[in-house]
Enzyme design. Structure first.
Site, PDB file in Angstrom:
ATOM      1  N   SER A 432      -1.785  -3.588 -12.202  1.00  0.00           N
ATOM      2  CA  SER A 432      -0.641  -4.129 -11.048  1.00  0.00           C
ATOM      3  C   SER A 432       0.450  -4.464 -11.816  1.00  0.00           C
ATOM      4  O   SER A 432       1.556  -4.721 -11.104  1.00  0.00           O
ATOM      5  CB  SER A 432      -1.136  -5.071 -10.401  1.00  0.00           C
ATOM      6  OG  SER A 432      -1.472  -6.295 -11.146  1.00  0.00           O
ATOM      7  N   HIS A 453      -2.639   2.320  -8.192  1.00  0.00           N
ATOM      8  CA  HIS A 453      -2.255   0.927  -7.983  1.00  0.00           C
ATOM      9  C   HIS A 453      -3.004   0.827  -6.574  1.00  0.00           C
ATOM     10  O   HIS A 453      -2.287   0.914  -5.607  1.00  0.00           O
ATOM     11  CB  HIS A 453      -0.984   0.267  -7.965  1.00  0.00           C
ATOM     12  CG  HIS A 453      -0.888  -1.228  -7.675  1.00  0.00           C
ATOM     13  ND1 HIS A 453       0.225  -1.628  -7.108  1.00  0.00           N
ATOM     14  CD2 HIS A 453      -1.943  -2.170  -7.880  1.00  0.00           C
ATOM     15  CE1 HIS A 453      -0.149  -3.082  -7.058  1.00  0.00           C
ATOM     16  NE2 HIS A 453      -1.239  -3.232  -7.496  1.00  0.00           N
ATOM     17  N   GLU A 465      -0.258   3.080  -4.608  1.00  0.00           N
ATOM     18  CA  GLU A 465       0.990   3.517  -5.246  1.00  0.00           C
ATOM     19  C   GLU A 465       0.337   4.379  -6.573  1.00  0.00           C
ATOM     20  O   GLU A 465      -0.312   3.981  -7.269  1.00  0.00           O
ATOM     21  CB  GLU A 465       1.553   2.137  -6.173  1.00  0.00           C
ATOM     22  CG  GLU A 465       2.498   1.267  -4.811  1.00  0.00           C
ATOM     23  CD  GLU A 465       3.165   0.317  -5.636  1.00  0.00           C
ATOM     24  OE1 GLU A 465       4.288  -0.019  -5.231  1.00  0.00           O
ATOM     25  OE2 GLU A 465       2.557  -0.543  -6.309  1.00  0.00           O
ATOM     26  N   ASN A 503       5.015  -4.722  -5.480  1.00  0.00           N
ATOM     27  CA  ASN A 503       5.193  -6.091  -6.244  1.00  0.00           C
ATOM     28  C   ASN A 503       6.564  -6.453  -6.647  1.00  0.00           C
ATOM     29  O   ASN A 503       6.674  -7.719  -6.800  1.00  0.00           O
ATOM     30  CB  ASN A 503       4.170  -6.102  -7.358  1.00  0.00           C
ATOM     31  CG  ASN A 503       2.675  -6.187  -7.050  1.00  0.00           C
ATOM     32  OD1 ASN A 503       2.444  -6.527  -5.863  1.00  0.00           O
ATOM     33  ND2 ASN A 503       1.686  -5.991  -7.972  1.00  0.00           N
TER      34      ASN A 503
END
Length: 722
Positions: A432, A453, A465, A503
């Site tokens: 991540s 991800h 992702e 993120n």
């Protein structure tokens, strides 16, 4: 006789016993969908039926083996320019289905595969319905998910078949019923194996229109549904619940309640009239247009490969490194959705047990709820295998790594896989935060290394992702995208930079919420402001859920990569020093465990306070809580940070286009779907307006609000993202 017009979606075959079979087979479509131009075709078929004196009954079924009718063609609605255009479409459907219901001969729907939206409305207009017991067979009215309501009689017919409460539940949520559930609810008359579906429907038609026995109703259902006072309570409570859940951001659910209520209180004809009117009004709302844009985007994405023109390799077996929460989740979606055998490796037997337990717990719950048999569960679990070494990994086509966020460990995993698997095996890291190029730095075959991800919990969150480095091969990208899609995920391909896409954007949004908390704004005010804006949970709750320690770590990574605008708020260090990790150690912004239990007096007075803030957090932050900002001010300050960074990501090539960015934020974070995603929202908010707001905040709070160069240029040129 058979319809000679091969372009028609409807054909008629008359059996020797006098039953006519109407088959729906829409040309050039993988599944049956209803189109506006079908009205004339259906009329032509029914004219043939009327002209044929030998026909005693009809069966409506599908000419495709994967669907009855999966709904209406949504593109038709998008092409409508006025409410009147939309209303005419709804009224055409209502008139057509009324004709079917009004036929003197019995009309039976034989349903295999999805019967959704207009497809279920068609089936409900028939006098009887028989379904196959296949897992593919689902029935529902999901229009609310497009910001609409059932517009061809659905709001009037469904309550008569399943009762008010069940109808409200189905239409307000878009919930789909499996065949067994539909039978239990009274939506269908019989359920049989697919092999005898048509035969059963024909026999039903020969017996005449089915006569239904009144279902025995529980006392509470009688009290709520069978008298005006009870119905008033039911509808009023439904409206209040809708407002609690939607914060008034979605108009369709309230209009659905209105249509049902009108039909019950003022009669079928008035109900149809209101249904067509509200359907046409909703179709023109910004909310419905945004929700339809998501539908079109995801449909479009399903047809794409990871790299245009590059076909994926087929994945026949997958490996999973790490048996923790993420590893167990990845193994589950691999075997459950993709139907691909998964081999798990963990250094400890406890990790393996946890991974197996992940799948067992989910499947066993389905068995208990009778969604699947014990035998089906055992068959599913048989696709899982595990060990503490690399035995069984040689023939894996893809390995998904889900070990600790430690670069040396992940690099060792790459080396181990290269030594124990084939030269074509894809190595996908579920990191991540760590750049994929660093994980691939010592790889012998860096072209096979990619990021994949997932978001937690893996079995529920729809986004992944796919992170490609400059060395990742096109074949690896396409193979990974297709694998993720088979797992039931919506993959977006993103560039290999810190935080990737979701993120990175979420980082600034969360930071700003923490900055507002450091100014003394009460924690619950911040959360309420963002849930009112449309997020499923507020940023403070999210930080508690994710882990304050994790947020702090990600914040540091983003600061190292992008500098001062990602500078962590002072709150993060203070919370970390106080060992506040959030929900995981029951110490965060909110109370957990025994501390969160209601007091005896609260129980006696039925006082529901909801989630309670841990007041000691203010002492840790060194602030005295006091409301300073309105909900709109709080929401705007956090959201513009998110929007600004989304624009930077697009400019940096982190996402390929605004569409992928919108889908990424909606499916990865719960960004308000009714806005269509951050890029669509920027268009509606106004790019120039956004730049102006950012400049105001920059003057007041500093350069972390400096507008992205792309936004400044777009404002100057008067451009939009779409």
């Amino acid at each position: 006789m058979t319809d000679k017009n091969t372009q028609s979606a409807f054909s008629l075959e008359v059996l020797d016993n006098g039953v006519g079979i109407i088959r729906i087979d829409v040309p050039n479509e993988s599944m049956n969908v209803l189109k506006a131009e079908f009205a004339d075709q259906i009329e032509a078929v029914f004219s043939d039926v009327k002209a044929n004196g030998s026909i005693q009954g009809l069966v409506v079924t599908s000419g495709k083996d994967n669907s009855f009718v999966a709904g209406a063609d949504v593109k038709v609605l998008d092409a409508c320019e006025t409410e009147l255009d939309v209303k005419q479409i709804a009224q055409t459907g209502q008139i057509l289905f009324d004709k079917i219901e009004g036929m003197k001969m019995p009309v039976i729907a034989a349903i295999h595969g999805p019967a959704l939206g207009g497809g279920l409305e068609l089936a409900m207009a028939c006098h009887g319905r028989v379904v196959s017991d296949s897992d593919k067979t689902v029935l529902g009215l999901p229009e609310v998910q497009l910001g609409l309501l059932p517009g061809s009689g659905g709001t009037q017919r469904l309550p008569k078949l399943v009762g008010l409460q069940k109808a409200l539940d189905m239409m307000l949520t878009g919930k789909q019923l499996r065949a067994k559930q539909a039978l239990k609810a009274g939506l269908v008359d019989d359920m049989v194996p697919q092999s005898i579906l048509l035969e059963t429907a024909v026999n039903m038609a020969l017996k005449g229109k089915p006569k239904r026995k009144a279902k025995k109703q529980p006392l509470m259902t009688k009290l709520l549904e069978n008298n005006p006072f009870g119905r008033k309570v039911l509808f009023d409570q439904a409206g209040k619940q809708v407002m609690r859940q939607t914060k008034g951001n979605y108009p369709a659910p309230l209009r659905i309640i209105e249509c049902i209520r009108t039909g019950v209180e003022m009669g079928y004809r008035k109900g149809l009239e209101i249904e067509a009117q509200r359907f046409s009004e909703l179709c023109m709302t910004s909310e419905s247009k945004a929700l339809r844009s998501i539908f079109f985007a995801t449909t479009e994405m399903k047809k794409e490969t990871g790299v245009e023109g590059v076909e994926p390799d087929e994945v026949l077996k997958a490996g999973v490194l790490g048996g923790g929460l993420m590893g167990g989740g990845i193994a589950f979606v691999t075997t459950n959705k993709a139907k691909v055998p998964a081999r798990i490796k963990d250094i400890a037997h406890e990790g393996i047990r946890n991974a197996f337990k992940y799948s067992y717990d989910i499947l066993n719950k389905k068995v208990k709820r009778r969604f699947m048999t014990n035998a089906q569960m055992q068959k599913q679990l048989s696709l899982l295998s595990a060990g503490t070494d690399y035995v069984g990994f040689k023939d894996c086509d893809i390995i998904v790594e889900a070990v600790f966020e430690d670069l040396d460990l992940k690099q060792k995993m790459v080396a181990d896989i290269e030594a124990n698997c084939s030269e074509n095996t894809v190595f996908a890291s579920n990191t991540s935060s760590l750049p994929i190029r660093n994980i691939a730095a010592k790889a012998e075959r860096p072209e096979n290394v990619i990021g994949l991800h997932y978001f937690s919990p893996v079995d529920k969150m729809p986004l992944v992702e796919v992170i490609a480095t400059e060395q990742t091969s096109d074949k690896t990208i396409s193979t990974t995208v297709e694998f993720a899609r088979r797992q039931g995920k919506t993959p977006i391909v993103v560039k290999d930079e810190a935080g990737f896409f979701v993120n990175r954007i979420l980082g600034l949004y969360m930071n700003e919420a923490a900055n507002i908390a450091m100014e003394g704004e009460p924690v619950e005010n911040i959360d309420k402001a963002l849930t009112k804006f449309g997020f499923p949970v507020g940023p403070m709750t999210l930080l508690d859920e994710v882990g304050i320690d994790v947020g702090s770590k990600v914040s540091a990574i983003l600061f190292d990569a992008f500098g001062e605008r990602f500078s962590a708020p002072a709150a993060m260090e203070k919370l970390t020093n106080d060992d506040r990790k959030g929900k995981k150690n029951q110490k965060g912004f909110y109370l957990y465990g025994k501390a969160a239990q209601p007091s005896l007096m609260d129980k006696i007075t039925f006082n529901k306070k909801g989630k309670q803030v841990d007041e000691s957090v203010y002492r840790v932050l060194g602030v005295t809580p006091a409301s300073k900002y309105s909900t709109d001010e709080i929401a705007q300050r956090c959201v513009v940070q998110l929007l600004n960074e989304a624009a930077r990501c697009l400019d940096d090539g982190i996402v390929r286009n605004p569409r992928d960015g919108d889908i990424g934020m909606i499916f990865g974070t719960g960004y308000p779907p009714f806005q269509g995603g951050p890029f669509r929202y920027m268009d509606s908010f106004g790019i120039a307006n956004l730049v102006s707001v950012l400049k105001e905040y920059q003057a007041k709070f500093g350069d972390r609000f400096e507008p992205a160069p792309l936004l400044v240029k777009m404002a100057e040129d008067g451009k939009t993202f779409y």
